[in-house]
Design a protein around this motif. Structure first.
Motif, PDB file in Angstrom:
ATOM      1  N   LEU A 140       0.819  -1.209   0.000  1.00  0.00           N
ATOM      2  CA  LEU A 140       0.000   0.000   0.000  1.00  0.00           C
ATOM      3  C   LEU A 140       0.852   1.258   0.000  1.00  0.00           C
ATOM      4  CD1 LEU A 140      -2.855  -0.656   2.600  1.00  0.00           C
ATOM      5  CD2 LEU A 140      -3.001  -0.761   0.111  1.00  0.00           C
ATOM      6  N   THR A 141       0.415   2.230  -0.784  1.00  0.00           N
ATOM      7  CA  THR A 141       0.987   3.570  -0.748  1.00  0.00           C
ATOM      8  C   THR A 141      -0.122   4.530  -0.352  1.00  0.00           C
ATOM      9  OG1 THR A 141       2.582   3.063  -2.494  1.00  0.00           O
ATOM     10  CG2 THR A 141       2.155   5.384  -2.045  1.00  0.00           C
ATOM     11  N   ILE A 142       0.144   5.322   0.689  1.00  0.00           N
ATOM     12  CA  ILE A 142      -0.862   6.241   1.216  1.00  0.00           C
ATOM     13  C   ILE A 142      -0.344   7.660   1.103  1.00  0.00           C
ATOM     14  CG2 ILE A 142      -2.222   6.917   3.234  1.00  0.00           C
ATOM     15  CD1 ILE A 142      -1.985   4.047   4.243  1.00  0.00           C
ATOM     16  N   ASP A 143      -1.063   8.462   0.327  1.00  0.00           N
ATOM     17  CA  ASP A 143      -0.753   9.884   0.169  1.00  0.00           C
ATOM     18  C   ASP A 143      -1.772  10.653   0.996  1.00  0.00           C
ATOM     19  OD1 ASP A 143      -0.472  12.522  -0.570  1.00  0.00           O
ATOM     20  OD2 ASP A 143      -0.393  12.142  -2.720  1.00  0.00           O
ATOM     21  N   ARG A 144      -1.360  11.096   2.190  1.00  0.00           N
ATOM     22  CA  ARG A 144      -2.298  11.756   3.090  1.00  0.00           C
ATOM     23  C   ARG A 144      -2.724  13.122   2.577  1.00  0.00           C
ATOM     24  NH1 ARG A 144      -2.879   9.236   7.922  1.00  0.00           N
ATOM     25  NH2 ARG A 144      -1.479   7.461   8.200  1.00  0.00           N
ATOM     26  N   ALA A 145      -1.780  13.858   2.023  1.00  0.00           N
ATOM     27  CA  ALA A 145      -2.108  15.197   1.535  1.00  0.00           C
ATOM     28  C   ALA A 145      -3.064  15.143   0.349  1.00  0.00           C
ATOM     29  CB  ALA A 145      -0.837  15.941   1.154  1.00  0.00           C
ATOM     30  N   GLY A 146      -2.847  14.181  -0.544  1.00  0.00           N
ATOM     31  CA  GLY A 146      -3.681  14.075  -1.736  1.00  0.00           C
ATOM     32  C   GLY A 146      -4.887  13.181  -1.578  1.00  0.00           C
ATOM     33  N   LEU A 147      -5.027  12.545  -0.387  1.00  0.00           N
ATOM     34  CA  LEU A 147      -6.120  11.597  -0.139  1.00  0.00           C
ATOM     35  C   LEU A 147      -6.169  10.536  -1.235  1.00  0.00           C
ATOM     36  CD1 LEU A 147      -9.017  13.865   1.185  1.00  0.00           C
ATOM     37  CD2 LEU A 147      -7.419  12.472   2.493  1.00  0.00           C
ATOM     38  N   ALA A 150      -3.042   3.645  -3.047  1.00  0.00           N
ATOM     39  CA  ALA A 150      -2.770   2.748  -4.169  1.00  0.00           C
ATOM     40  C   ALA A 150      -2.278   1.403  -3.638  1.00  0.00           C
ATOM     41  CB  ALA A 150      -1.734   3.357  -5.112  1.00  0.00           C
ATOM     42  N   ARG A 151      -2.595   0.353  -4.369  1.00  0.00           N
ATOM     43  CA  ARG A 151      -2.099  -0.984  -4.053  1.00  0.00           C
ATOM     44  C   ARG A 151      -1.468  -1.554  -5.310  1.00  0.00           C
ATOM     45  NH1 ARG A 151      -4.662  -6.261  -3.873  1.00  0.00           N
ATOM     46  NH2 ARG A 151      -3.470  -7.626  -2.496  1.00  0.00           N
ATOM     47  N   HIS A 152      -0.217  -1.978  -5.209  1.00  0.00           N
ATOM     48  CA  HIS A 152       0.538  -2.427  -6.380  1.00  0.00           C
ATOM     49  C   HIS A 152       0.554  -1.357  -7.467  1.00  0.00           C
ATOM     50  CE1 HIS A 152       1.017  -6.371  -4.691  1.00  0.00           C
ATOM     51  NE2 HIS A 152      -0.280  -6.636  -4.690  1.00  0.00           N
ATOM     52  N   GLY A 153       0.559  -0.092  -7.050  1.00  0.00           N
ATOM     53  CA  GLY A 153       0.609   1.002  -8.003  1.00  0.00           C
ATOM     54  C   GLY A 153      -0.720   1.390  -8.608  1.00  0.00           C
ATOM     55  N   GLN A 154      -1.808   0.678  -8.263  1.00  0.00           N
ATOM     56  CA  GLN A 154      -3.136   0.972  -8.803  1.00  0.00           C
ATOM     57  C   GLN A 154      -3.955   1.741  -7.766  1.00  0.00           C
ATOM     58  OE1 GLN A 154      -4.159   0.142 -12.016  1.00  0.00           O
ATOM     59  NE2 GLN A 154      -2.011  -0.453 -12.270  1.00  0.00           N
ATOM     60  N   ASP A 155      -4.491   2.909  -8.187  1.00  0.00           N
ATOM     61  CA  ASP A 155      -5.297   3.706  -7.272  1.00  0.00           C
ATOM     62  C   ASP A 155      -6.547   2.942  -6.848  1.00  0.00           C
ATOM     63  OD1 ASP A 155      -3.508   5.776  -7.411  1.00  0.00           O
ATOM     64  OD2 ASP A 155      -4.656   6.939  -8.874  1.00  0.00           O
ATOM     65  N   LEU A 156      -6.894   3.087  -5.572  1.00  0.00           N
ATOM     66  CA  LEU A 156      -8.074   2.424  -5.025  1.00  0.00           C
ATOM     67  C   LEU A 156      -9.184   3.441  -4.791  1.00  0.00           C
ATOM     68  CD1 LEU A 156      -6.359   0.170  -2.319  1.00  0.00           C
ATOM     69  CD2 LEU A 156      -7.045  -0.480  -4.637  1.00  0.00           C
ATOM     70  N   PRO A 157     -10.397   3.171  -5.285  1.00  0.00           N
ATOM     71  CA  PRO A 157     -11.525   4.085  -5.031  1.00  0.00           C
ATOM     72  C   PRO A 157     -12.096   3.836  -3.640  1.00  0.00           C
ATOM     73  CG  PRO A 157     -12.246   2.260  -6.403  1.00  0.00           C
ATOM     74  CD  PRO A 157     -10.779   2.044  -6.155  1.00  0.00           C
ATOM     75  N   LEU A 158     -11.804   4.720  -2.699  1.00  0.00           N
ATOM     76  CA  LEU A 158     -12.290   4.569  -1.330  1.00  0.00           C
ATOM     77  C   LEU A 158     -13.353   5.606  -1.026  1.00  0.00           C
ATOM     78  CD1 LEU A 158      -8.980   3.978   0.690  1.00  0.00           C
ATOM     79  CD2 LEU A 158     -10.441   2.302  -0.453  1.00  0.00           C
ATOM     80  N   ALA A 159     -14.437   5.144  -0.430  1.00  0.00           N
ATOM     81  CA  ALA A 159     -15.474   6.059   0.040  1.00  0.00           C
ATOM     82  C   ALA A 159     -14.921   6.891   1.195  1.00  0.00           C
ATOM     83  CB  ALA A 159     -16.702   5.266   0.484  1.00  0.00           C
ATOM     84  N   PRO A 160     -15.538   8.038   1.507  1.00  0.00           N
ATOM     85  CA  PRO A 160     -15.003   8.920   2.556  1.00  0.00           C
ATOM     86  C   PRO A 160     -14.739   8.229   3.883  1.00  0.00           C
ATOM     87  CG  PRO A 160     -16.687  10.064   1.323  1.00  0.00           C
ATOM     88  CD  PRO A 160     -16.694   8.654   0.821  1.00  0.00           C
ATOM     89  N   THR A 207     -12.002  -5.580   1.501  1.00  0.00           N
ATOM     90  CA  THR A 207     -12.187  -6.108   0.140  1.00  0.00           C
ATOM     91  C   THR A 207     -11.366  -5.326  -0.874  1.00  0.00           C
ATOM     92  OG1 THR A 207     -14.115  -4.711  -0.353  1.00  0.00           O
ATOM     93  CG2 THR A 207     -14.524  -6.842   0.713  1.00  0.00           C
ATOM     94  N   LYS A 208     -10.969  -4.094  -0.535  1.00  0.00           N
ATOM     95  CA  LYS A 208     -10.236  -3.245  -1.472  1.00  0.00           C
ATOM     96  C   LYS A 208      -8.724  -3.290  -1.267  1.00  0.00           C
ATOM     97  CE  LYS A 208     -14.144  -0.073  -2.013  1.00  0.00           C
ATOM     98  NZ  LYS A 208     -14.635   1.324  -1.906  1.00  0.00           N
ATOM     99  N   ILE A 209      -8.276  -3.460  -0.014  1.00  0.00           N
ATOM    100  CA  ILE A 209      -6.837  -3.338   0.237  1.00  0.00           C
ATOM    101  C   ILE A 209      -6.163  -4.657   0.578  1.00  0.00           C
ATOM    102  CG2 ILE A 209      -7.175  -0.970   1.063  1.00  0.00           C
ATOM    103  CD1 ILE A 209      -6.583  -1.982   3.902  1.00  0.00           C
TER     104      ILE A 209
END
Length: 232
Positions: A140-147, A150-160, A207-209
């Motif tokens: 997992l890569t977490i960009d806190r500033a940009g909200l 990503a997992r394996h370089g693929q952005d994950l669509p997360l609800a708020p 289920t997403k991460i």
């Protein structure tokens, strides 16, 4: 203020909620059916959806899933009862929170403000000032500033709520948080709240991460206590 899409088939409820929110400065668009609500997503472009579960043409669960398939905006369910399976199913479908009807204006306003804050930038955990803007935890890569997550370089669509929960847990890996602590800090429910909100959100997030939801690496259950963030 915010743009609120109200999907509710009961005309009296729809008019009452619309008047209440407009008095508080919100722009409100009402829809009496699920299809009308889905169509209004494109024409009205809301910041938040208030969604009744009992609709005449299709269930609120289906409407919630269809919205979630394309957009990750906040969704608050409106339900006539707070103690039945409908709440669990609605949360599992992707809702961020729920309100039991009839709800007072101050309750509606408080929940709307809280769920919109979850979607706002800069709300990244207990101590975001000392956290690195971009972090790597295993896959997992977490960009806190940009909200962004990503997992394996693929952005994950997360609800708020999923995003806020992940940011909060991952800010202190290994620390165990009780469900009540998570309700207070993620959902901003200061009273003894409903643990189903936390459990359903954890399930959706896994289920997403996670590679396997049966053996989660990141969001781990500590039986009898709550949840913690790995990998450990």
């Amino acid at each position: 203020m915010s743009r609120v899409l109200l999907i509710e088939d009961d005309r009296a409820v729809r008019e009452g909620v619309t008047l209440t929110l407009r008095r508080r400065g919100h722009e409100v668009e009402g829809a009496a059916t699920g299809e009308a609500g889905i169509a209004a997503m494109e024409t009205f472009r809301p910041d938040l959806v208030l969604l009744d579960l009992m609709l005449p043409d299709k269930s609120g669960f289906e409407v919630c899933r269809r919205i979630r398939a394309t957009r990750q905006i906040p969704i608050i369910m409106l339900t006539a009862r707070g103690d039945d399976i409908d709440v669990v199913l609605g949360l599992e479908a992707g809702a961020d929170d729920y309100i039991v009807k009839p709800a007072r204006g101050e309750v509606l306003e408080a929940r709307i403000r809280a769920v919109l804050r979850r979607a706002a930038p800069g709300d990244g955990g207990p101590d975001p000032a000392v956290a690195q803007p971009v972090e790597t935890h295993g896959d997992l890569t977490i960009d806190r500033a940009g909200l962004l997550v990503a997992r394996h370089g693929q952005d994950l669509p997360l609800a708020p709520s999923e995003m806020k929960l992940l940011l909060y847990l991952s800010s202190t890996p290994g620390r165990v948080f009780s469900r009540q602590q998570l309700l207070e800090h993620v959902w901003e429910h200061s009273y003894h709240g409903d643990a189903r909100l936390v459990d359903a959100c954890v399930m959706r997030l896994r289920t997403k991460i996670e590679e396997s939801t049966r053996s989660p690496q990141y969001i781990q259950t500590v039986r009898g206590f709550g949840y913690r963030f790995g990998p450990l």
